[in-house]
Design a protein around this motif. Structure first.
Motif, PDB file in Angstrom:
ATOM      1  N   ARG B 108     -26.805 -16.286  17.523  1.00  0.00           N
ATOM      2  CA  ARG B 108     -27.796 -15.224  17.470  1.00  0.00           C
ATOM      3  C   ARG B 108     -27.334 -14.207  16.444  1.00  0.00           C
ATOM      4  N   PRO B 109     -27.965 -14.144  15.262  1.00  0.00           N
ATOM      5  CA  PRO B 109     -27.483 -13.218  14.226  1.00  0.00           C
ATOM      6  C   PRO B 109     -27.429 -11.783  14.744  1.00  0.00           C
ATOM      7  N   GLY B 110     -26.336 -11.131  14.441  1.00  0.00           N
ATOM      8  CA  GLY B 110     -26.146  -9.770  14.936  1.00  0.00           C
ATOM      9  C   GLY B 110     -25.183  -9.695  16.103  1.00  0.00           C
ATOM     10  N   GLU B 111     -25.044 -10.773  16.829  1.00  0.00           N
ATOM     11  CA  GLU B 111     -24.073 -10.784  17.946  1.00  0.00           C
ATOM     12  C   GLU B 111     -22.728 -11.211  17.382  1.00  0.00           C
ATOM     13  N   LEU B 112     -21.750 -10.340  17.465  1.00  0.00           N
ATOM     14  CA  LEU B 112     -20.471 -10.644  16.841  1.00  0.00           C
ATOM     15  C   LEU B 112     -19.720 -11.683  17.652  1.00  0.00           C
ATOM     16  N   PRO B 113     -19.050 -12.604  16.978  1.00  0.00           N
ATOM     17  CA  PRO B 113     -18.211 -13.563  17.702  1.00  0.00           C
ATOM     18  C   PRO B 113     -17.039 -12.857  18.354  1.00  0.00           C
ATOM     19  N   GLU B 114     -16.546 -13.473  19.421  1.00  0.00           N
ATOM     20  CA  GLU B 114     -15.489 -12.812  20.179  1.00  0.00           C
ATOM     21  C   GLU B 114     -14.249 -13.689  20.247  1.00  0.00           C
ATOM     22  N   VAL B 115     -13.124 -13.011  20.274  1.00  0.00           N
ATOM     23  CA  VAL B 115     -11.852 -13.721  20.386  1.00  0.00           C
ATOM     24  C   VAL B 115     -10.894 -12.779  21.104  1.00  0.00           C
ATOM     25  N   PRO B 116     -10.000 -13.295  21.943  1.00  0.00           N
ATOM     26  CA  PRO B 116      -9.074 -12.382  22.615  1.00  0.00           C
ATOM     27  C   PRO B 116      -8.122 -11.733  21.618  1.00  0.00           C
ATOM     28  N   SER B 117      -7.786 -10.498  21.912  1.00  0.00           N
ATOM     29  CA  SER B 117      -6.884  -9.761  21.021  1.00  0.00           C
ATOM     30  C   SER B 117      -5.442 -10.169  21.279  1.00  0.00           C
ATOM     31  N   VAL B 118      -4.626 -10.151  20.216  1.00  0.00           N
ATOM     32  CA  VAL B 118      -3.190 -10.383  20.411  1.00  0.00           C
ATOM     33  C   VAL B 118      -2.406  -9.095  20.220  1.00  0.00           C
ATOM     34  N   SER B 119      -3.108  -7.973  20.262  1.00  0.00           N
ATOM     35  CA  SER B 119      -2.385  -6.722  20.016  1.00  0.00           C
ATOM     36  C   SER B 119      -1.400  -6.412  21.139  1.00  0.00           C
ATOM     37  N   GLY B 120      -1.564  -7.055  22.279  1.00  0.00           N
ATOM     38  CA  GLY B 120      -0.565  -6.886  23.317  1.00  0.00           C
ATOM     39  C   GLY B 120       0.714  -7.646  23.025  1.00  0.00           C
ATOM     40  N   VAL B 121       0.619  -8.644  22.158  1.00  0.00           N
ATOM     41  CA  VAL B 121       1.797  -9.445  21.819  1.00  0.00           C
ATOM     42  C   VAL B 121       2.533  -8.855  20.629  1.00  0.00           C
ATOM     43  N   TRP B 122       1.791  -8.621  19.572  1.00  0.00           N
ATOM     44  CA  TRP B 122       2.373  -7.965  18.406  1.00  0.00           C
ATOM     45  C   TRP B 122       1.577  -6.695  18.127  1.00  0.00           C
ATOM     46  N   SER B 123       2.219  -5.572  18.022  1.00  0.00           N
ATOM     47  CA  SER B 123       1.473  -4.336  17.766  1.00  0.00           C
ATOM     48  C   SER B 123       0.857  -4.329  16.378  1.00  0.00           C
ATOM     49  N   THR B 124       1.411  -5.135  15.469  1.00  0.00           N
ATOM     50  CA  THR B 124       0.801  -5.209  14.138  1.00  0.00           C
ATOM     51  C   THR B 124      -0.679  -5.530  14.244  1.00  0.00           C
ATOM     52  N   ALA B 125      -0.990  -6.388  15.231  1.00  0.00           N
ATOM     53  CA  ALA B 125      -2.359  -6.874  15.342  1.00  0.00           C
ATOM     54  C   ALA B 125      -3.331  -5.736  15.608  1.00  0.00           C
ATOM     55  N   ASP B 126      -2.846  -4.647  16.173  1.00  0.00           N
ATOM     56  CA  ASP B 126      -3.725  -3.535  16.521  1.00  0.00           C
ATOM     57  C   ASP B 126      -4.581  -3.125  15.334  1.00  0.00           C
ATOM     58  N   TRP B 127      -3.948  -2.685  14.285  1.00  0.00           N
ATOM     59  CA  TRP B 127      -4.702  -2.210  13.119  1.00  0.00           C
ATOM     60  C   TRP B 127      -5.336  -3.355  12.352  1.00  0.00           C
ATOM     61  N   HIS B 128      -4.627  -4.480  12.306  1.00  0.00           N
ATOM     62  CA  HIS B 128      -5.190  -5.588  11.537  1.00  0.00           C
ATOM     63  C   HIS B 128      -6.463  -6.105  12.186  1.00  0.00           C
ATOM     64  N   GLU B 129      -6.470  -6.146  13.506  1.00  0.00           N
ATOM     65  CA  GLU B 129      -7.686  -6.609  14.177  1.00  0.00           C
ATOM     66  C   GLU B 129      -8.817  -5.610  14.005  1.00  0.00           C
ATOM     67  N   ARG B 130      -8.448  -4.339  14.013  1.00  0.00           N
ATOM     68  CA  ARG B 130      -9.477  -3.339  13.732  1.00  0.00           C
ATOM     69  C   ARG B 130     -10.073  -3.569  12.357  1.00  0.00           C
ATOM     70  N   GLU B 131      -9.197  -3.916  11.421  1.00  0.00           N
ATOM     71  CA  GLU B 131      -9.692  -4.120  10.066  1.00  0.00           C
ATOM     72  C   GLU B 131     -10.585  -5.351   9.998  1.00  0.00           C
ATOM     73  N   VAL B 132     -10.178  -6.418  10.687  1.00  0.00           N
ATOM     74  CA  VAL B 132     -10.997  -7.629  10.694  1.00  0.00           C
ATOM     75  C   VAL B 132     -12.337  -7.331  11.332  1.00  0.00           C
ATOM     76  N   PHE B 133     -12.317  -6.584  12.401  1.00  0.00           N
ATOM     77  CA  PHE B 133     -13.575  -6.196  13.041  1.00  0.00           C
ATOM     78  C   PHE B 133     -14.440  -5.402  12.073  1.00  0.00           C
ATOM     79  N   ASP B 134     -13.805  -4.480  11.394  1.00  0.00           N
ATOM     80  CA  ASP B 134     -14.528  -3.588  10.504  1.00  0.00           C
ATOM     81  C   ASP B 134     -15.154  -4.364   9.348  1.00  0.00           C
ATOM     82  N   LEU B 135     -14.346  -5.183   8.695  1.00  0.00           N
ATOM     83  CA  LEU B 135     -14.811  -5.793   7.463  1.00  0.00           C
ATOM     84  C   LEU B 135     -15.451  -7.147   7.680  1.00  0.00           C
ATOM     85  N   MET B 136     -15.089  -7.837   8.757  1.00  0.00           N
ATOM     86  CA  MET B 136     -15.560  -9.196   8.910  1.00  0.00           C
ATOM     87  C   MET B 136     -16.442  -9.365  10.142  1.00  0.00           C
ATOM     88  N   GLY B 137     -16.389  -8.425  11.043  1.00  0.00           N
ATOM     89  CA  GLY B 137     -17.257  -8.516  12.194  1.00  0.00           C
ATOM     90  C   GLY B 137     -16.825  -9.538  13.215  1.00  0.00           C
TER      91      GLY B 137
END
Lengths: 401, 176, 444, 209
Positions: B108-137
Motif C-alpha cells: 500500500r503506497p504510503g505505508e512505510l515498511p517496518e523492521v525491528p530496531s537494533v538500537s538496543g544492541v548497538w547504540s550506533t544504530a540509534d542515529w543511523h536508523e533515524r537517518e534511514v527512516f528520514d531519507l529512505m522511509g
C-alpha cells in the motif's frame, strides 16, 4: 547497556531551581558550524542535551546517484572540508575496491604523504579550535598559520586550497612539482618546535588541564557501542586504527612504515617521543586525552611523511593515471572505511553496471562521534559543553552531508 | 573468521531466519529476515567467538526503477535493502548483514515498511536508523526516538527513494 | 582653579562649578584616552602575539586612529533594543557601568597631590566604587531578555562576590604596611629608589602583588576571568543584545576599569608616580628645590607669581614627570593584562570561585600575617635590611626618615594613632615642609 | 608514635600533604591529600602560566625581527596580488578559436555549470561556438572540464578574485569576452599557459568587469 544508561539519566542536584531550555546554535560561536544543541539547564548545570543536525544537509548521497564516480570526487571534498585529501582517498579506495583495481607502489607512497599532511592540517584545526572554545585565541592563530603552510603545499601540488580533488580513483591528477618534497620537509622541520609551543600554551597549561581533564569521560565500551572512531575512540584506550587494522587495500599503503597507533594503553602512551606528562587529573577517555591523542598523532604523521618522502624518492616506478571519467562500474557493492583525521570515514558504492552508481552511502565519522553527546554532556556545566564538543572535533559538512 | 564460518555458526540457532548469502561478493554478506534481526544481532554481538561490537553503518538501498523502459530490463523486483556493516575490534573480522523489505508495507503506497530496531544492541544504530527512516522511509519498531534527523520535522517524503520528487515549495520558500 | 577664577572676580558659585567641570572634563579625557589607548594596545599586542600585524591602515603605519575609527563605526550602527528587553534598564545599564568606572578616577591620584578629590579613605573609596561597575553588567544582562545575557549577569554576580574579598585583602596588606588609606600618602611613602616600592618591601608583599594581579584581572572581567562575556560559551554574555553606542560604553568601561586597576596596582605596589630611579629628586624637582629645581624656580617663579598663582614650578614639573611615570606604569599593567588575556584559556565559573576563595584568600591572608610580622621586626623592608645589615634595624629607621615624605592634608595627630610608628617621623617631616606645589590647593 | 591520639593527629596533619601519591594514572588524586594538592595546584598554575606567558612573549618579540617579520606581513594581499602556484584553479581560460563545441566539458562537469551555444557554418566542417557560458555560481573549480578537452581550449586560470554582486554576474559568457581577458596576456600557446599563470601584477578586469 540500556540499563546503565537509564541509571545515568538522572542528574543529582544540590539545589533545584527552575529549569530552562536554551538553544545553543545553530549560530552559536562554538558549535563548529550549524549544529544546534538544545540544553535543558538548571542554573549552569546541563541536565539534558538534544543535538539537532541537518542544517547543512546538501543531499550528498542523492547527488551521487546522478554522477559518475570520477565526477563525484569533488563532492567528497565538501564532506570533511578540513581533510579533503582524506575524503578523496577514501572515495578513491572504495572505487578501486569496487573495480578490483590496485594502484602502483609509487602512487601509494604519494597517497600516504598527502593523506598524512592533511591529517596534520586537520588535527591542527582541531587543536586550535579546542583552544578557541576554551577562550584561548592565540593557539588558534598559530595552528592556522601552520595549516596555511600545509595548504600552500597543497595548492602547489593540486591547485586548490580547500577542495583539493587530488587523490583520484586510480591515481592522481599530476605528480608533485619539482622541489615539492624539499619544501615539505622544510615545513616539517620548522613545524616540530611549534608542537612544543602548543603543548606549552595548551596541553600542559594548568587552566587547560582543569577545564578538560575528567570532563566528558567516554568509557571504551560506550565509545565502541556508539561507533565512535578515530582519536575519540583511541583516547578512550581502545587500540584501534584502520591504518593498521583496516582492510588490506588500505593497510597496504602503510606497509613498511615505522609508526605507532596512539592510544593510552593502561594509562600509558607509546614513548618514542618526548611527550609532555599526563596530568594526574586526566581520566582516560576525557576531553584532555582526546586533545592529547590528536597532538601525538600529529607527531606520528610527521614520522610517516618523512618515511614516505624517503620511500617515494627511492621508488622509480610510475605514478598511475586516474580512471576514465565514464568508467563503467561492475555490479555489486563495495564498502570501505579509511582512517580519516576525524575517525573512520566509510563509503559504500552500489554499482549496477553503468558508469553512475546506483546508490552511494557515506558513513561519516563525525556523525557517529557526536551521537554520544547527550550522554557525555549530562550533568556538566554549560562551560564544559564547548570543551566536550571541541574534543569530539566534529565537522558539520560531514555530519549533515 | 570469514563470512562462511560465521554463517555456519548462525545456521544452528537461526536457520529459518537466514534467507541467503553471498560469500564471493566484494564484501561477503548474509541475508536475514527482519523479524529475527534483533536476536541475530544480539547473538553476533554477545557470542564470544563472533564479538561484533561495532556497527559501522546502517544503510538502505532502494531497488526501484522509476523509468518504465529501464524497469523492464532490470533483473530484480522492486524492494528495499537494509545493509548493516559490522566488525569486531576483538576478533578483527567483518560482516555485512542484509535485510530485504518491501518498498511499501503490504504494497500500500504510503505505508512505510517496518523492521525491528537494533538500537538496543548497538547504540550506533540509534542515529543511523533515524537517518534511514528520514531519507529512505523505513519504520524501525522499538526505536527509542523515531524522528527525522537530517530533514526538518515536517518534511514530506523520503528523499533517497528513487521515486521521490523534490517539492517545488517548502514553507513559501521556492525549492527549485 | 576656583581661587584663580575668584581672583579674577568670578562669583563664588560659578567659580566652583566651572572648576568642577574642568576637572571632570580632564578626568573624562583621561578615562576615554586610556580606553582608546588600551584598545589600540590590545589590538597591537594581541596581533603580535598571534604572529600578525594588527591595525596598520587608519592613522598611519601603526593604526593609531583605529579606536576612534571603531568608535565612529559603532556610533553609526543601528541601536537595537530587543522586544523582550526591559527598555529602561537596558538603556541605562551601560551608563551605570561607565559612570562607576569614571567615579574611580575622581579619587585616583596621578601624582603627588594631583587628585580631584583627595580622600583620607581613598583606597576604600576606590574599591567600593569600582565594585559598582558590575551593577551595569548585571542590569544589562538581566534587562536584555536573553538567556545568554542572563547567564552572563549571573556569572558576573557570582564572580564579584568571589574576587572582591581577596582584592580587598590585598589592599589591606598595603594599608597595614603604610598605616594610611590615603592614596597620595601611600604613593609618597614609596619615594626614592625602586626598592622602596611596596612590592619589594618584603617577600610577602611580592606575593600579595601577584594575588592582586589575579584579582584585578578578575575584577575587570578580562580573560582568563571573562566569564560574563565568555564568547565561546555564552555567545557574548551580557553584551549579546547590545550594539552600537551602548556597546561602546560597556567596552570603554571595561578598558577604563582595566586602567583603574592597573593604576591602583601601580600606586599600591609599584611606587605610584615614583620611578625606579628618583629622577625628580635627583634633579631637585621637589619642594626642597635641588640644583636644577632652584634654577627653574628663579626663572619661572616671577612669571607664576605675576599671574597670581601660588605654584612651585619646579615641583610642578617634577609632578608632571611623576604623572607620566604613573600613567606609564598603568599602561604597563594593562599590557600585562592584555598579554595574559591572549595567552590563557578561560576558567570555568566554579573554578573562578575556587581560585578566588580557596586559593587567593588563604594566600593573601597568610601574606597579611606575614607582612604584619615583617613590618614589626623589619619595618624598613627587605632591601634596607640587605644593604645595611650591620646597623639594622636602626639604619632602616633613619632611612625611612630621610627618604619618605608624606604630603597631603592629614590630621597628624589622628594619623599618629593609626599609623605604625614608622610613619610618625615621615608625617612630622610632612608637617614641617607643608605642602607647597600642591594642585590640591590650587583647585580649592 | 605509640599513642593512638598522637597517631590520629599526626595523620590528620600530615595526611593533608599526602604521604604517597594517591591513585594510579586513571584515578583522580583530588581528595586524598587536599593540602598537598593545594600546593601542587598553586605551583602548577604559576609554572605553567609563566611558561605560556613566556612562549607568547617570545612570539611577540620575534615578530619584530626584520628577517622573520610577522607571518601575515609576507602576504600584502590588497596592495600586492598574492603569488599563486602554476597549478592554481581559478577562473577558467577559454580559447574560443580552437573550441570545436564538442560539449565534452559540459557533459563532464559535475555541477552542470557549462552551457555551449553553437551553430553550423555553411560550407565548413564542425560548429562555430556562439556562446560559451560558465555559471560561476555553480562552478566548483574541480578542473574536470579541462581534463578531456580534445582541443585543449579550456584551462584553469589564475584569477582568484571571484566575487560578484549578483547571481547574474556569476554567469560568464566567454564568447563575449575580449580575447585578452578570456585567454589572458594574448597568449594562445597552451604550453605557455602554466608559466603565464604566475601573475605578479594585480588581477583586474576579470571576466565580471
Amino acid at each position: 547497556m540500556q540499563a546503565e544508561r537509564a541509571k545515568s539519566d538522572t542528574v543529582e542536584f544540590d539545589v533545584r531551581t527552575d529549569e530552562m531550555l536554551i538553544n545553543m546554535g545553530p549560530q552559536h560561536p562554538s558549535t563548529h558550524g550549524v549544529l544546534r544543541v538544545v540544553l535543558r539547564t538548571d542554573g549552569e548545570v546541563v541536565s539534558e542535551v538534544t543535538p539537532h543536525i541537518g542544517y547543512l544537509h546538501r543531499s550528498a548521497e542523492k547527488i551521487a546517484e546522478k554522477l559518475t564516480v570520477r565526477q563525484y570526487l569533488p563532492f567528497t571534498d565538501r564532506l570533511d572540508y578540513l581533510a579533503g585529501m582524506n575524503m578523496n582517498l577514501g572515495w578513491a579506495l572504495t572505487v578501486e575496491k569496487l573495480l578490483g583495481q590496485r594502484v602502483s607502489e609509487k602512487t601509494r607512497r604519494l597517497r600516504v604523504i598527502i593523506a598524512e599532511l592533511n591529517r596534520i592540517a586537520s588535527h591542527l584545526v582541531a587543536a586550535g579550535c579546542f583552544g578557541l572554545d576554551l577562550g584561548s585565541f592565540t593557539p588558534f592563530m598559530w595552528t592556522f598559520r601552520e595549516r596555511e603552510k600545509i595548504v600552500d603545499l597543497f595548492e602547489e601540488i593540486c591547485g586548490a586550497r580547500l577542495t583539493y580533488s587530488y587523490l583520484l580513483p586510480g591515481g592522481v591528477t599530476a605528480g608533485p612539482p619539482d622541489g615539492w618534497f624539499g619544501r615539505c620537509e622544510a615545513f616539517l622541520d620548522q613545524f616540530e618546535p611549534v608542537i612544543d609551543e602548543l603543548h606549552a600554551v595548551l596541553t600542559n597549561n594548568a587552566i587547560f588541564i582543569k577545564r578538560t581533564a575528567g570532563i566528558g569521560v567516554l568509557p571504551p565500551e560506550m565509545a565502541i557501542d556508539y561507533g565512535c572512531t578515530g582519536p575519540v575512540l583511541r583516547a578512550s584506550g581502545v587500540d584501534w586504527d584502520l591504518r593498521r587494522d583496516g582492510e588490506p587495500i588500505y593497510t597496504e599503503m602503510y606497509d613498511g612504515y615505522t609508526w605507532q597507533v596512539i592510544a593510552p594503553i593502561n594509562g600509558r602512551y607509546p614513548d618514542d617521543h618526548p611527550y609532555p606528562p599526563v596530568p594526574p587529573e586526566a581520566v582516560v577517555g576525557d576531553s584532555w586525552h582526546r586533545f592529547f591523542v590528536r597532538m601525538l598523532e600529529v607527531v606520528q604523521s610527521m614520522y610517516l611523511i618523512r618515511q614516505g618522502i624517503e620511500k617515494y624518492s627511492a621508488d622509480d616506478g610510475e605514478l598511475d593515471k586516474p580512471i576514465e571519467i565514464r568508467k563503467k562500474l561492475p555490479k555489486g557493492e563495495a564498502y570501505l572505511e579509511t582512517e580519516a583525521p576525524k575517525g573512520q570515514m566509510g563509503f559504500m558504492i552500489v554499482g549496477d553496471g553503468s558508469a553512475v552508481p546506483w546508490r552511494v552511502r557515506i558513513r561519516s565519522s563525525s556523525f557517529c562521534n557526536i551521537s554520544p553527546l547527550p550522554e557525555l554532556c549530562r550533568g556538566v556545566l554549560i562551560a564544559d559543553m564547548p570543551a566536550i564538543l571541541a574534543s569530539l572535533d566534529i565537522v558539520l559538512g560531514e555530519i549533515d552531508r | 573468521m570469514n563470512a562462511r564460518n560465521i554463517y555456519d555458526l548462525l545456521l544452528q540457532p537461526f536457520r529459518p531466519w537466514l534467507l541467503g548469502h553471498d560469500f564471493e561478493a566484494i564484501d561477503p554478506w548474509i541475508e536475514v529476515s527482519g523479524e529475527g534481526l534483533p536476536e541475530i544481532a544480539r547473538f553476533l554481538r554477545d557470542q564470544d567467538e563472533l564479538a561484533f561490537d561495532v556497527l559501522h553503518c546502517v544503510t538502505a538501498v532502494d531497488y526501484f526503477e522509476p523509468d518504465e523502459k529501464k524497469a523492464a530490463k532490470v533483473e530484480w523486483q522492486p524492494h528495499l535493502e537494509l545493509i548493516y556493516h559490522l566488525s569486531s575490534t576483538k576478533r578483527r573480522h567483518r560482516l555485512v548483514l542484509k535485510v530485504k523489505l518491501p518498498r511499501w508495507k503490504d504494497d500500500r503506497p504510503g505505508e512505510l515498511p517496518e523492521v525491528p530496531s537494533v538500537s538496543g544492541v548497538w547504540s550506533t544504530a540509534d542515529w543511523h536508523e533515524r537517518e534511514v527512516f528520514d531519507l529512505m522511509g523505513v519504520r524501525f519498531l522499538g526505536h527509542p526516538d523515531p524522528r527525522r534527523i537530517l530533514c526538518p520535522e515536517d518534511w514530506e517524503g523520503h528523499p533517497l527513494r528513487k521515486d521521490y520528487r523534490m517539492p517545488t515549495e517548502y514553507h513559501g520558500i521556492q525549492a527549485r | 582653579m576656583a581661587e584663580l577664577l575668584i581672583s579674577i572676580s568670578t562669583p563664588d558659585w560659578l567659580a566652583h562649578i566651572i572648576a568642577a567641570l574642568v576637572q571632570c572634563a580632564l578626568l573624562l579625557a583621561i578615562a576615554l584616552c586610556s580606553a582608546a589607548v588600551g584598545i589600540w594596545l590590545e589590538r597591537k599586542v594581541s596581533a603580535r602575539i598571534q604572529d600578525r600585524l594588527g591595525p596598520t591602515r587608519v592613522g598611519g603605519r601603526f593604526g593609531w586612529l583605529q579606536p576612534p575609527a571603531d568608535g565612529l563605526k559603532l556610533i553609526c550602527k543601528e541601536d537595537i533594543i530587543p522586544a523582550a528587553a526591559d527598555h529602561i534598564l537596558f538603556r541605562i545599564a551601560p551608563y551605570i557601568s561607565f559612570c562607576a568606572v569614571f567615579c574611580v578616577f575622581l579619587a585616583l591620584p596621578f601624582a603627588n597631590g594631583w587628585v580631584a578629590v583627595e580622600l583620607n579613605a581613598g583606597a576604600f573609596f576606590l574599591l567600593a566604587v569600582a565594585g559598582l561597575e558590575i551593577f551595569g553588567v548585571i542590569l544589562g544582562g538581566y534587562a536584555s531578555g536573553s538567556k545568554w545575557s542572563l547567564y552572563g549577569a549571573m556569572r558576573e554576580a557570582a564572580q564579584v562576590v568571589s574576587y572582591e574579598i581577596p582584592l580587598g585583602l590585598c589592599v589591606v596588606v598595603i594599608i597595614l604596611l603604610t598605616g594610611t588609606m590615603n592614596l597620595v600618602a601611600i604613593g609618597n611613602q614609596q619615594a626614592g629608589w625602586f626598592f622602596n616600592w611596596h612590592i619589594f618591601h618584603d617577600p610577602f608583599t611580592f606575593v600579595t602583588f601577584w594575588v592582586y594581579v589575579t584579582c584585578a584581572v578578575a575584577s575587570s572581567n578580562r580573560a582568563p576571568f571573562d566569564l560574563p562575556e565568555a564568547e565561546s560559551e555564552l555567545v557574548a554574555g551580557f553584551l549579546t543584545e547590545y550594539s552600537g553606542f551602548r556597546w561602546v560604553f560597556f567596552f570603554m568601561g571595561e578598558y577604563a576599569s582595566m586602567f583603574v586597576v592597573s593604576a591602583l596596582g601601580a600606586l599600591l605596589f609599584l611606587g605610584g608616580w615614583n620611578g625606579p630611579v628618583p629622577i625628580a629628586s635627583l634633579l631637585g624637582l621637589t619642594p626642597e628645590h635641588g640644583a636644577i629645581g632652584g634654577w627653574i624656580n628663579t626663572i619661572l617663579g616671577p612669571i607664576i607669581s605675576m599671574l597670581g598663582l601660588t605654584l612651585d614650578p619646579a615641583a610642578w614639573i617634577g609632578n608632571l614627570l611623576g604623572m607620566c611615570n604613573f600613567i606609564a606604569k598603568a599602561f604597563l599593567g594593562m599590557t600585562f593584562m592584555i598579554w595574559l588575556r591572549w595567552t590563557l584559556p578561560r576558567l570555568r565559573i566554579d573554578q573562578v570561585i575556587t581560585t578566588c576563595l580557596k586559593y587567593c584568600v588563604p594566600i593573601v591572608s597568610a601574606m597579611l600575617a606575614g607582612v604584619m610580622l615583617w613590618s614589626f621586626f623589619l619595618p624598613g623592608g627587605l632591601f634596607a635590611a640587605l644593604t645595611q645589615p650591620a646597623s639594622f634595624p636602626r639604619s632602616a629607621w633613619e632611612r625611612t626618615d630621610s627618604t619618605l615624605r608624606v604630603d597631603g592634608p592629614q590630621d597628624v595627630g589622628e594619623m599618629q594613632e593609626e599609623a605604625g610608628t614608622r610613619n610618625v617621623t615621615a608625617l612630622r617631616s610632612h608637617a614641617e615642609h607643608g605642602n607647597e606645589g600642591n594642585i590640591q590647593e590650587e583647585s580649592r | 608514635m605509640a599513642c593512638g591520639p598522637c597517631q590520629v593527629a599526626y595523620n590528620r596533619v600530615f595526611g593533608l600533604f599526602g604521604g604517597e601519591r594517591s591513585g594510579d594514572a586513571e584515578g583522580s588524586g583530588r581528595d586524598e591529600a587536599p593540602m598537598r594538592n593545594w600546593f601542587r595546584n598553586v605551583y602548577q598554575a604559576v609554572v605553567t602560566v609563566s611558561l605560556a606567558l613566556w612562549v607568547c612573549l617570545r612570539y611577540w618579540f620575534r615578530t619584530y625581527n626584520p628577517r622573520r617579520k610577522t607571518f601575515t606581513e609576507h602576504y600584502e594581499y590588497p596592495e600586492l596580488p598574492l603569488e599563486i602556484f602554476p597549478r592554481f584553479r581559478g577562473f577558467h581560460r577559454f580559447n574560443l578559436t580552437t573550441c570545436i563545441a564538442c560539449e565534452r566539458c559540459a557533459r563532464d562537469c559535475p555541477a552542470g555549470c557549462i552551457s555551449i551555444g553553437k551553430r553550423r557554418v555553411e560550407g565548413k566542417k564542425g560548429f562555430q561556438v556562439s556562446s560559451y557560458t560558465i555559471d560561476y555560481g555553480k562552478c566548483m573549480f574541480c578542473a574536470i572540464c579541462t581534463e578531456n578537452c580534445p582541443a585543449d581550449c579550456i584551462y584553469m586560470g589564475s584569477s582568484y578574485d571571484l566575487s560578484c554582486y549578483s547571481r547574474e554576474g556569476c554567469i560568464v559568457d566567454f564568447a563575449r569576452l575580449p580575447v585578452e581577458v578570456a585567454w589572458g596576456q594574448a597568449t594562445l600557446n597552451p604550453t605557455a599557459v602554466a608559466r603565464s599563470k604566475v601573475v605578479l601584477e594585480p588581477v583586474h578586469g576579470g571576466p565580471n568587469s
